[in-house]
Design a protein around this motif. Structure first.
Motif, PDB file in Angstrom:
ATOM      1  N   SER A  83      72.723 125.371  57.114  1.00  0.00           N
ATOM      2  CA  SER A  83      72.136 125.616  58.430  1.00  0.00           C
ATOM      3  C   SER A  83      71.482 126.990  58.423  1.00  0.00           C
ATOM      4  N   ILE A  84      70.204 127.031  58.778  1.00  0.00           N
ATOM      5  CA  ILE A  84      69.430 128.272  58.728  1.00  0.00           C
ATOM      6  C   ILE A  84      68.867 128.570  60.106  1.00  0.00           C
ATOM      7  N   ASN A  85      68.944 129.839  60.522  1.00  0.00           N
ATOM      8  CA  ASN A  85      68.369 130.245  61.801  1.00  0.00           C
ATOM      9  C   ASN A  85      66.860 130.059  61.774  1.00  0.00           C
ATOM     10  N   SER A  86      66.355 129.307  62.747  1.00  0.00           N
ATOM     11  CA  SER A  86      64.924 129.030  62.805  1.00  0.00           C
ATOM     12  C   SER A  86      64.208 130.108  63.604  1.00  0.00           C
ATOM     13  N   MET A 132      62.818 129.463  69.201  1.00  0.00           N
ATOM     14  CA  MET A 132      63.859 129.771  70.179  1.00  0.00           C
ATOM     15  C   MET A 132      63.609 128.957  71.439  1.00  0.00           C
ATOM     16  N   THR A 185      67.718 131.056  73.018  1.00  0.00           N
ATOM     17  CA  THR A 185      68.766 130.638  72.088  1.00  0.00           C
ATOM     18  C   THR A 185      68.147 130.329  70.731  1.00  0.00           C
ATOM     19  N   VAL A 186      68.722 130.902  69.686  1.00  0.00           N
ATOM     20  CA  VAL A 186      68.218 130.662  68.336  1.00  0.00           C
ATOM     21  C   VAL A 186      68.573 129.250  67.907  1.00  0.00           C
ATOM     22  N   LYS A 246      69.040 126.395  65.011  1.00  0.00           N
ATOM     23  CA  LYS A 246      69.318 126.266  63.579  1.00  0.00           C
ATOM     24  C   LYS A 246      68.657 125.008  63.029  1.00  0.00           C
ATOM     25  N   THR A 247      68.087 125.129  61.855  1.00  0.00           N
ATOM     26  CA  THR A 247      67.519 123.971  61.166  1.00  0.00           C
ATOM     27  C   THR A 247      68.370 123.677  59.932  1.00  0.00           C
ATOM     28  N   THR A 299      63.614 132.932  54.017  1.00  0.00           N
ATOM     29  CA  THR A 299      64.918 133.582  54.150  1.00  0.00           C
ATOM     30  C   THR A 299      65.680 133.582  52.833  1.00  0.00           C
ATOM     31  N   ASP A 352      78.211 127.221  57.997  1.00  0.00           N
ATOM     32  CA  ASP A 352      76.792 126.945  57.794  1.00  0.00           C
ATOM     33  C   ASP A 352      76.478 126.291  56.453  1.00  0.00           C
TER      34      ASP A 352
END
Length: 248
Positions: A71-74, A77, A81-82, A84-85, A147, A180
């Protein structure tokens, strides 16, 4: 007077059309963006990964298909709210290099591939008191264009087996490493200690495989009972039918 009555419906219709257009425009602006999850890749190919010690003797053998889920922060937003992808990566055996090390109480399998500069590490530990081995740690380092991924956990207790034997799980199995990061294994067989040559020891199957084998046994048993009940009912009915005949 007649000319005025023709213009009024036309003006009202134009105003109504303008109101509908503005409403749709604002609704489209206020609606949150739709995030479409990526389609999962195909089932990973099974690879063979061995580790040899200093004298060239095989000290760890593993055969498995591996799928990494991160799971990576996209950058997207929604309402501050961030989002996740989910990044899913299948390791391709023909593009994956394996190495590692072994000692009396631990064995390490290192897997690396040039795709996303991925480095995956499995750490197996031994419990001499119980004569058991288990997967105690998993680490992942990978580089994506957007990332850097770094996840690890060395307090795990998966793939537990008996020394001198191998652990096997044909069914898909999910190993949760961190909140994650998880690893899905397919057609897994591994033995990190007490190998005899290049052959796996007797396999100990996972609970998922045992449950999968138990279902057809239960179904088969139920069908056998059903056939027996039908047969008994038929024989009883036939006997009663003969008992009702009169001799002339």
């Amino acid at each position: 007077m007649t000319q005025h009555s023709r213009k009024q419906p036309l003006a009202m219709g134009f105003i109504a059309l303008l109101v509908v257009t503005l409403h749709q425009s604002f609704a489209a602006t206020d609606a949150p963006p739709t995030v479409t999850p990526p389609a999962p890749p195909a089932r990973p190919e099974r690879g063979s990964y061995n580790v040899t010690n200093g004298n060239g003797t095989t000290c760890l053998m593993a055969q498995m298909g591996l799928q990494l889920n991160v799971s990576i922060n996209s950058a997207t937003m929604i309402n501050a709210t961030v989002i996740k992808t989910l990044w899913i990566l299948n390791l391709q055996p023909n593009l994956t290099r394996s190495s590692g090390s072994c000692d009396s109480e631990s064995a390490t399998l290192w897997l690396s591939t040039d795709e996303n500069k991925t480095n995956l590490t499995f750490l197996f530990s031994m419990n001499a008191t119980s004569s058991k081995f288990y997967l105690s740690g998993v680490s992942l380092n990978a580089t994506r264009p957007d990332t850097q991924v770094s996840e690890s956990n060395h307090s795990l207790d998966y793939l537990r087996g008996t020394l001198g034997r191998s652990y096997m799980c044909r069914e898909e199995q999910t190993l949760a490493v961190t909140s994650d990061f998880s690893v899905n294994t397919f057609q897994l067989q591994v033995q990190p200690f007490n190998l005899t040559g290049d052959q796996f020891g007797t396999a100990e199957e996972c609970q998922l495989d045992e449950d999968d084998m138990l279902i057809p046994i239960i179904v088969g048993g139920a069908l056998a009972v059903l056939v027996l009940v039908v047969l008994v009912a038929y024989l009883i009915g036939r006997k009663r039918s003969h008992a009702g005949y009169q001799t002339i």
